[in-house]
Scaffold this motif. Structure first.
Motif, PDB file in Angstrom:
ATOM      1  N   MET A  16       5.727 -18.526  11.652  1.00 39.05           N
ATOM      2  CA  MET A  16       5.863 -17.070  11.708  1.00 39.05           C
ATOM      3  C   MET A  16       5.023 -16.517  12.864  1.00 39.05           C
ATOM      4  SD  MET A  16       7.749 -15.618   9.308  1.00 39.05           S
ATOM      5  CE  MET A  16       8.514 -16.009   7.757  1.00 39.05           C
ATOM      6  N   PRO A  17       5.475 -15.423  13.483  1.00 41.73           N
ATOM      7  CA  PRO A  17       4.805 -14.936  14.673  1.00 41.73           C
ATOM      8  C   PRO A  17       3.563 -14.121  14.355  1.00 41.73           C
ATOM      9  CG  PRO A  17       6.699 -13.591  14.215  1.00 41.73           C
ATOM     10  CD  PRO A  17       6.705 -14.690  13.194  1.00 41.73           C
ATOM     11  N   GLY A  18       2.593 -14.191  15.233  1.00 45.34           N
ATOM     12  CA  GLY A  18       1.412 -13.375  15.052  1.00 45.34           C
ATOM     13  C   GLY A  18       0.739 -13.067  16.371  1.00 45.34           C
ATOM     14  N   ASP A  19       1.454 -13.277  17.494  1.00 41.12           N
ATOM     15  CA  ASP A  19       0.773 -13.081  18.763  1.00 41.12           C
ATOM     16  C   ASP A  19       0.524 -11.600  18.983  1.00 41.12           C
ATOM     17  OD1 ASP A  19       3.787 -13.328  20.518  1.00 41.12           O
ATOM     18  OD2 ASP A  19       2.289 -11.865  21.110  1.00 41.12           O
ATOM     19  N   GLY A  20      -0.654 -11.271  19.457  1.00 44.85           N
ATOM     20  CA  GLY A  20      -1.078  -9.871  19.552  1.00 44.85           C
ATOM     21  C   GLY A  20      -0.652  -9.229  20.842  1.00 44.85           C
ATOM     22  N   ALA A  21      -0.389  -7.940  20.780  1.00 52.43           N
ATOM     23  CA  ALA A  21      -0.115  -7.156  21.984  1.00 52.43           C
ATOM     24  C   ALA A  21      -1.178  -6.072  22.067  1.00 52.43           C
ATOM     25  CB  ALA A  21       1.271  -6.532  21.912  1.00 52.43           C
ATOM     26  N   ARG A  22      -1.803  -5.955  23.203  1.00 50.43           N
ATOM     27  CA  ARG A  22      -2.808  -4.930  23.399  1.00 50.43           C
ATOM     28  C   ARG A  22      -2.158  -3.642  23.877  1.00 50.43           C
ATOM     29  NH1 ARG A  22      -5.766  -7.053  20.008  1.00 50.43           N
ATOM     30  NH2 ARG A  22      -6.653  -9.073  20.538  1.00 50.43           N
ATOM     31  N   GLU A  23      -2.870  -2.552  23.701  1.00 49.89           N
ATOM     32  CA  GLU A  23      -2.318  -1.261  24.092  1.00 49.89           C
ATOM     33  C   GLU A  23      -2.286  -1.054  25.605  1.00 49.89           C
ATOM     34  OE1 GLU A  23      -2.577  -0.521  19.864  1.00 49.89           O
ATOM     35  OE2 GLU A  23      -3.808  -1.638  21.254  1.00 49.89           O
ATOM     36  N   ARG A  24      -2.860  -2.001  26.361  1.00 52.57           N
ATOM     37  CA  ARG A  24      -2.829  -1.953  27.821  1.00 52.57           C
ATOM     38  C   ARG A  24      -3.326  -0.611  28.361  1.00 52.57           C
ATOM     39  NH1 ARG A  24       2.092  -4.156  26.297  1.00 52.57           N
ATOM     40  NH2 ARG A  24       2.253  -6.393  26.597  1.00 52.57           N
TER      41      ARG A  24
ATOM     42  N   GLY B 180      -6.116  -6.711   9.180  1.00 51.10           N
ATOM     43  CA  GLY B 180      -6.953  -5.863  10.015  1.00 51.10           C
ATOM     44  C   GLY B 180      -7.961  -5.092   9.178  1.00 51.10           C
ATOM     45  N   ARG B 181      -7.977  -3.777   9.356  1.00 54.50           N
ATOM     46  CA  ARG B 181      -8.914  -2.934   8.597  1.00 54.50           C
ATOM     47  C   ARG B 181      -8.272  -2.341   7.340  1.00 54.50           C
ATOM     48  NH1 ARG B 181     -11.311   1.608  11.449  1.00 54.50           N
ATOM     49  NH2 ARG B 181      -9.455   1.741  12.737  1.00 54.50           N
ATOM     50  N   SER B 182      -7.060  -2.776   7.022  1.00 50.66           N
ATOM     51  CA  SER B 182      -6.410  -2.298   5.797  1.00 50.66           C
ATOM     52  C   SER B 182      -7.014  -2.985   4.575  1.00 50.66           C
ATOM     53  CB  SER B 182      -4.902  -2.553   5.843  1.00 50.66           C
ATOM     54  OG  SER B 182      -4.278  -1.736   6.806  1.00 50.66           O
ATOM     55  N   GLN B 183      -7.280  -2.199   3.557  1.00 47.92           N
ATOM     56  CA  GLN B 183      -7.904  -2.730   2.348  1.00 47.92           C
ATOM     57  C   GLN B 183      -6.878  -3.406   1.451  1.00 47.92           C
ATOM     58  OE1 GLN B 183      -9.663   0.932   0.898  1.00 47.92           O
ATOM     59  NE2 GLN B 183     -11.622   0.505   1.894  1.00 47.92           N
ATOM     60  N   GLY B 184      -7.378  -4.161   0.468  1.00 40.68           N
ATOM     61  CA  GLY B 184      -6.502  -4.821  -0.484  1.00 40.68           C
ATOM     62  C   GLY B 184      -6.235  -6.268  -0.125  1.00 40.68           C
ATOM     63  N   ARG B 185      -5.342  -6.891  -0.892  1.00 47.13           N
ATOM     64  CA  ARG B 185      -4.983  -8.292  -0.669  1.00 47.13           C
ATOM     65  C   ARG B 185      -3.467  -8.451  -0.695  1.00 47.13           C
ATOM     66  NH1 ARG B 185      -8.013 -12.160  -4.750  1.00 47.13           N
ATOM     67  NH2 ARG B 185      -7.008 -10.756  -6.230  1.00 47.13           N
ATOM     68  N   TYR B 186      -2.997  -9.480   0.000  1.00 44.20           N
ATOM     69  CA  TYR B 186      -1.560  -9.782   0.021  1.00 44.20           C
ATOM     70  C   TYR B 186      -1.018  -9.867  -1.404  1.00 44.20           C
ATOM     71  CZ  TYR B 186       2.719 -12.482   0.586  1.00 44.20           C
ATOM     72  OH  TYR B 186       4.016 -12.926   0.520  1.00 44.20           O
ATOM     73  N   ASP B 187       0.183  -9.317  -1.607  1.00 49.00           N
ATOM     74  CA  ASP B 187       0.728  -9.194  -2.956  1.00 49.00           C
ATOM     75  C   ASP B 187       2.143  -9.746  -3.080  1.00 49.00           C
ATOM     76  OD1 ASP B 187       0.523  -8.340  -5.684  1.00 49.00           O
ATOM     77  OD2 ASP B 187       1.724  -6.574  -5.191  1.00 49.00           O
ATOM     78  N   GLY B 188       2.471 -10.731  -2.261  1.00 48.34           N
ATOM     79  CA  GLY B 188       3.759 -11.404  -2.417  1.00 48.34           C
ATOM     80  C   GLY B 188       4.980 -10.585  -2.083  1.00 48.34           C
ATOM     81  N   GLY B 189       4.786  -9.447  -1.431  1.00 46.37           N
ATOM     82  CA  GLY B 189       5.911  -8.599  -1.030  1.00 46.37           C
ATOM     83  C   GLY B 189       6.033  -7.333  -1.846  1.00 46.37           C
ATOM     84  N   ILE B 190       5.698  -7.407  -3.136  1.00 41.90           N
ATOM     85  CA  ILE B 190       5.843  -6.230  -4.005  1.00 41.90           C
ATOM     86  C   ILE B 190       4.906  -5.113  -3.556  1.00 41.90           C
ATOM     87  CG2 ILE B 190       5.733  -5.366  -6.360  1.00 41.90           C
ATOM     88  CD1 ILE B 190       7.991  -7.372  -5.836  1.00 41.90           C
ATOM     89  N   GLY B 191       3.623  -5.443  -3.421  1.00 37.85           N
ATOM     90  CA  GLY B 191       2.657  -4.445  -2.979  1.00 37.85           C
ATOM     91  C   GLY B 191       2.917  -3.981  -1.563  1.00 37.85           C
ATOM     92  N   GLU B 192       3.440  -4.891  -0.731  1.00 36.72           N
ATOM     93  CA  GLU B 192       3.721  -4.541   0.659  1.00 36.72           C
ATOM     94  C   GLU B 192       4.847  -3.514   0.768  1.00 36.72           C
ATOM     95  OE1 GLU B 192       1.106  -7.809   0.600  1.00 36.72           O
ATOM     96  OE2 GLU B 192       3.024  -7.607  -0.453  1.00 36.72           O
ATOM     97  N   ILE B 193       5.792  -3.553  -0.161  1.00 35.89           N
ATOM     98  CA  ILE B 193       6.839  -2.530  -0.205  1.00 35.89           C
ATOM     99  C   ILE B 193       6.221  -1.173  -0.567  1.00 35.89           C
ATOM    100  CG2 ILE B 193       8.951  -1.786  -1.379  1.00 35.89           C
ATOM    101  CD1 ILE B 193       9.500  -4.850  -1.842  1.00 35.89           C
ATOM    102  N   SER B 194       5.263  -1.190  -1.492  1.00 35.28           N
ATOM    103  CA  SER B 194       4.559   0.049  -1.849  1.00 35.28           C
ATOM    104  C   SER B 194       3.737   0.576  -0.679  1.00 35.28           C
ATOM    105  CB  SER B 194       3.645  -0.202  -3.059  1.00 35.28           C
ATOM    106  OG  SER B 194       4.404  -0.559  -4.199  1.00 35.28           O
ATOM    107  N   ASP B 195       3.156  -0.332   0.115  1.00 36.71           N
ATOM    108  CA  ASP B 195       2.421   0.090   1.314  1.00 36.71           C
ATOM    109  C   ASP B 195       3.356   0.807   2.282  1.00 36.71           C
ATOM    110  OD1 ASP B 195       0.180  -1.166   0.287  1.00 36.71           O
ATOM    111  OD2 ASP B 195       0.354  -2.935   1.571  1.00 36.71           O
TER     112      ASP B 195
ATOM    113  N   GLY C 172       0.960 -12.179  10.978  1.00 36.11           N
ATOM    114  CA  GLY C 172       1.665 -10.927  11.275  1.00 36.11           C
ATOM    115  C   GLY C 172       0.761  -9.715  11.170  1.00 36.11           C
ATOM    116  N   THR C 173       0.723  -8.917  12.226  1.00 33.24           N
ATOM    117  CA  THR C 173      -0.027  -7.663  12.238  1.00 33.24           C
ATOM    118  C   THR C 173       0.790  -6.614  12.978  1.00 33.24           C
ATOM    119  OG1 THR C 173      -1.193  -7.764  14.376  1.00 33.24           O
ATOM    120  CG2 THR C 173      -2.107  -9.090  12.573  1.00 33.24           C
ATOM    121  N   MET C 174       0.282  -5.379  12.964  1.00 30.22           N
ATOM    122  CA  MET C 174       0.971  -4.296  13.662  1.00 30.22           C
ATOM    123  C   MET C 174       0.934  -4.480  15.181  1.00 30.22           C
ATOM    124  SD  MET C 174      -1.607  -1.049  13.321  1.00 30.22           S
ATOM    125  CE  MET C 174      -3.336  -1.165  13.762  1.00 30.22           C
ATOM    126  N   ASN C 175       0.083  -5.388  15.674  1.00 24.10           N
ATOM    127  CA  ASN C 175       0.007  -5.645  17.114  1.00 24.10           C
ATOM    128  C   ASN C 175       0.885  -6.806  17.554  1.00 24.10           C
ATOM    129  OD1 ASN C 175      -1.843  -3.569  17.614  1.00 24.10           O
ATOM    130  ND2 ASN C 175      -3.566  -4.860  17.039  1.00 24.10           N
TER     131      ASN C 175
END
Length: 233
Positions: free
Chosen positions: A1-9, A81-96, A51-54
Motif C-alpha cells: 500500500m502507498p505511503g510516500d509523502g508529498a510536501r507542500e513545496r 499524524g497528529r490525529s487522535q485515536g487508533r485504527y478501527d478496521g474501517g468502521i471508525g474511519e468512515i465515522s472520521d 497512508g496519510t493525507m500527504n
C-alpha cells in the motif's frame, strides 16, 4: 500500500483541527474565494500501510480540486499524524470521514455541490460515506480495493462517478475493479466513467498527472451537465 509523502513545496495550506468521534483530527483545508463554491473531501490510503493525507496521489487530487475552485479538505484519519485515536478496521474511519464532511458543511452551509475522492482504502471509505450522505453529488475512486473488500453495499449506488484502475496493480487488481464497474453500470441512472492506466501499479508512480487529468475532465464535464440541468428546471 502507498505511503510516500508529498510536501507542500512552500505553499501555505491552512492546518485545521476538528472534532472526530475518537478525538481531534488533523487536516489541511483550502477555502475557495468563490461564493457557494462546491466542496470536495479527499481520503487517504490505508493507515496501517503508510497512508496519510500527504500521500502523493491524495495530495495531487487535493490540489486539483483547489485549482478547479473547490473548497477542499484532506485529513489524517484516527491514529495518523497528529490525529487522535487508533485504527478501527474501517468502521471508525468512515465515522472520521463523516466528521470531516460535517466540519466542511458547517463552514460552507450554501455549497453548490459535494464531491468525495478516495485512493485505495480511501476509495472504500469514500464509497461507504456515499451511501450514508445523500447530498453527495459526485465521486472519484482511484484503485478501489475491490478484491479485498465487499462493495456489495453499493446497491443501489446513488449516483455515477469516476473509477480509475492500474493495469499492473497487484493490490487492487483491474479485473476485480472492472467487475465492480460492470455491476454498477447495470443499475438505473448510474453511469461509471471507467479509466484504466495500463502501465500503472498500485502506487501510480508515473501516472499522477494522468490521474489529475482524468479527475479534472470528469468533474468539469459532470459539473457542466449539472449546471445545464438545473438551469433547465
Amino acid at each position: 500500500m502507498p505511503g510516500d509523502g508529498a510536501r507542500e513545496r512552500g505553499n501555505l495550506m491552512p492546518e485545521v483541527m476538528f472534532a472526530g468521534p475518537d478525538g481531534r483530527l488533523e487536516g489541511r483545508y483550502h477555502h475557495s474565494g468563490e461564493p457557494n463554491a462546491p466542496l470536495a473531501l479527499v481520503l487517504h490510503p490505508h493507515p496501517l500501510h503508510g497512508g496519510t493525507m500527504n500521500n502523493r496521489i491524495t495530495y495531487a487530487m487535493y490540489r486539483s480540486f483547489e485549482k478547479m475552485g473547490f473548497s477542499v479538505m484532506r485529513y489524517n484519519s484516527r491514529g495518523v499524524g497528529r490525529s487522535q485515536g487508533r485504527y478501527d478496521g474501517g468502521i471508525g474511519e468512515i465515522s472520521d470521514a463523516a466528521a470531516a464532511l460535517d466540519w466542511m458543511q458547517a463552514v460552507n452551509p450554501n455549497a453548490g455541490a459535494l464531491w468525495i475522492a478516495g485512493y485505495s482504502f480511501g476509495a472504500f471509505v469514500g464509497m461507504q460515506l456515499l451511501m450514508r450522505r445523500p447530498e453527495i453529488t459526485g465521486w472519484i475512486s482511484v484503485a478501489p480495493p475491490a478484491a479485498h473488500y465487499d462493495f456489495g453495499f453499493l446497491a443501489p449506488c446513488p449516483c455515477g462517478g469516476l473509477m480509475i484502475a492500474g493495469g499492473k496493480d497487484d493490490l487492487a487488481p483491474e479485473p476485480a475493479i472492472h467487475k465492480l464497474v460492470d455491476k454498477l453500470n447495470t443499475q438505473k441512472n448510474v453511469q461509471v466513467d471507467y479509466r484504466i492506466f495500463a502501465d500503472a501499479d498500485h502506487i501510480f508512480a508515473k501516472q499522477a498527472d494522468q490521474v489529475v487529468e482524468a479527475l479534472e475532465d470528469h468533474v468539469t464535464t459532470k459539473m457542466a451537465r449539472r449546471t445545464m440541468a438545473l438551469a433547465a428546471d
